[in-house]
Design a protein around this motif. Structure first.
Motif, PDB file in Angstrom:
ATOM      1  N   ALA A 174       1.906   1.294   8.146  1.00 19.10           N
ATOM      2  CA  ALA A 174       3.104   0.474   8.339  1.00 19.10           C
ATOM      3  C   ALA A 174       3.457  -0.230   7.035  1.00 19.10           C
ATOM      4  O   ALA A 174       2.613  -0.422   6.160  1.00 19.10           O
ATOM      5  CB  ALA A 174       2.875  -0.552   9.455  1.00 19.10           C
ATOM      6  N   GLY A 175       4.722  -0.607   6.926  1.00 19.67           N
ATOM      7  CA  GLY A 175       5.174  -1.365   5.766  1.00 19.67           C
ATOM      8  C   GLY A 175       5.581  -0.489   4.595  1.00 19.67           C
ATOM      9  O   GLY A 175       5.940   0.684   4.765  1.00 19.67           O
ATOM     10  N   ASP A 176       5.523  -1.057   3.399  1.00 19.82           N
ATOM     11  CA  ASP A 176       5.976  -0.362   2.187  1.00 19.82           C
ATOM     12  C   ASP A 176       5.334   0.999   1.990  1.00 19.82           C
ATOM     13  O   ASP A 176       5.943   1.907   1.416  1.00 19.82           O
ATOM     14  CB  ASP A 176       5.661  -1.204   0.945  1.00 19.82           C
ATOM     15  CG  ASP A 176       6.703  -2.276   0.690  1.00 19.82           C
ATOM     16  OD1 ASP A 176       7.670  -2.366   1.457  1.00 19.82           O
ATOM     17  OD2 ASP A 176       6.534  -3.028  -0.291  1.00 19.82           O
ATOM     18  N   VAL A 177       4.094   1.139   2.431  1.00 24.89           N
ATOM     19  CA  VAL A 177       3.360   2.373   2.148  1.00 24.89           C
ATOM     20  C   VAL A 177       3.704   3.493   3.122  1.00 24.89           C
ATOM     21  O   VAL A 177       3.391   4.655   2.869  1.00 24.89           O
ATOM     22  CB  VAL A 177       1.840   2.106   2.167  1.00 24.89           C
ATOM     23  CG1 VAL A 177       1.315   1.997   3.615  1.00 24.89           C
ATOM     24  CG2 VAL A 177       1.073   3.167   1.387  1.00 24.89           C
ATOM     25  N   ALA A 178       4.383   3.183   4.211  1.00 23.22           N
ATOM     26  CA  ALA A 178       4.629   4.157   5.273  1.00 23.22           C
ATOM     27  C   ALA A 178       5.973   4.849   5.092  1.00 23.22           C
ATOM     28  O   ALA A 178       7.024   4.205   5.047  1.00 23.22           O
ATOM     29  CB  ALA A 178       4.587   3.471   6.639  1.00 23.22           C
TER      30      ALA A 178
END
Length: 314
Positions: A174-178
């Motif tokens: 989840a978040g920026d890395v997803a």
């Protein structure tokens, strides 16, 4: 039994000569913010490399601190790749009105310095921009090293489905890395904004404990610069729309802009006009053709406009 990866992202670093001088700053973490605030307390001139959201918001902060600001950008307009020329020109005018010097269509060759500290930026054409501090905002890269080592599928971030599940059924992201699949868009998208972290976390948690929940949010971000605040809903790639419809008073910067393709609303941005998110997202979700003249008419309520929109051909 389940693992959630929220490793975020890191600022993209410049590699030009002088990139490691003192006074070259990035904005990502709290300490970065404090360092920039401290620099603005004494600096007279700042050079900002990059005219994306970070660069422009930093320029606005510099002017609020009475620091002269020059924004350096390879593109012809700020935010051109994100918003297209119609809105990019509005942001260019906004910053010019507040005394920001916009150096567009340029290439940075070197950060110059004195006594191991940045003193300016030299451009590829030989021109030099003097500065007491240099702030770099040229994008971010997802922190995928752990995922790569674990053998997960990585493509511009950790590739996950609409349930935020990676190529391993027990690992989520989840978040920026997803790089998440958005059912409403029919495509994957890695959204670099706090809203992704805010909204994806609970969805990932629900799926990790066995409650199947699709991530069906419309992409969203916001920005406040000077007295111009905005919220953006939806997603449209540069050059993948055929018209922008303005609703309201653009000259007063109180309007909504809609990006359309084949008369279907792909995205909407409300500028200094609030509480429009539900109506904008309803238009996006509907996928129906709308009449551009009615969309532009502020006397026509947005709510329900998609219900009596132009019927689809055939």
């Amino acid at each position: 039994d389940k693992l959630l990866l929220t490793t975020g992202s890191s600022p993209r670093r410049l590699s030009v000569p002088g990139h490691d001088l003192a006074g070259v700053l990035y904005l990502r973490e709290v300490q970065d913010c404090e360092a920039i605030k401290a620099a603005f307390a004494t600096a007279k001139r700042v050079a900002i490399i990059g005219a994306g959201w970070i660069g422009l918001e930093t320029a606005a902060a510099a002017r609020a601190a009475a620091v002269d600001a020059t924004v350096l950008e390879m593109a012809k307009l700020p935010l051109l790749g994100v918003l297209g020329p119609e809105m990019a020109e509005i942001y260019a005018a906004l910053h010019a009105e507040h005394g920001v010097e916009l150096a567009m269509g340029i290439e940075v060759a070197e950060i110059i310095g004195e006594d191991h500290r940045a003193s300016g930026v030299r451009l590829a054409d030989g021109n030099q921009i003097d500065a007491d501090v240099v702030v770099v905002g040229v994008g971010i890269t997802p922190n995928t090293e752990l995922a790569e080592t674990a053998g997960l599928t990585v493509d511009n971030g950790i590739l996950v489905d609409e349930y935020l599940c990676s190529s391993d059924p027990d690992v989520f992201a989840a978040g920026d890395v997803a790089n998440a699949y958005y059912p409403s868009l029919g495509r994957h998208l890695r959204l670099e904004h706090w809203s992704a972290a805010l909204n994806q976390g609970p969805v990932a948690a629900a799926n990790m404990v066995g409650r199947a929940t699709a991530y069906d949010h419309v992409p969203y971000f916001f920005s406040d610069q000077y007295d111009m605040g905005m919220e953006y809903w939806g997603y449209v790639e540069a050059g993948r729309y055929d018209q922008v419809v303005f609703r309201g008073e653009v000259a007063k910067r109180e309007f909504i802009a809609f990006w359309l393709r084949e008369d279907r609303v792909l995205a909407g941005m409300n500028v200094n006009v609030w509480d429009q998110g539900d109506a904008i997202t309803a238009l996006i979700h509907s996928g129906r053709q709308v009449d551009a003249a009615r969309l532009a008419d502020p006397d026509m309520a947005l709510e329900g406009l998609h219900d009596d929109a132009r019927p689809e051909a055939g």
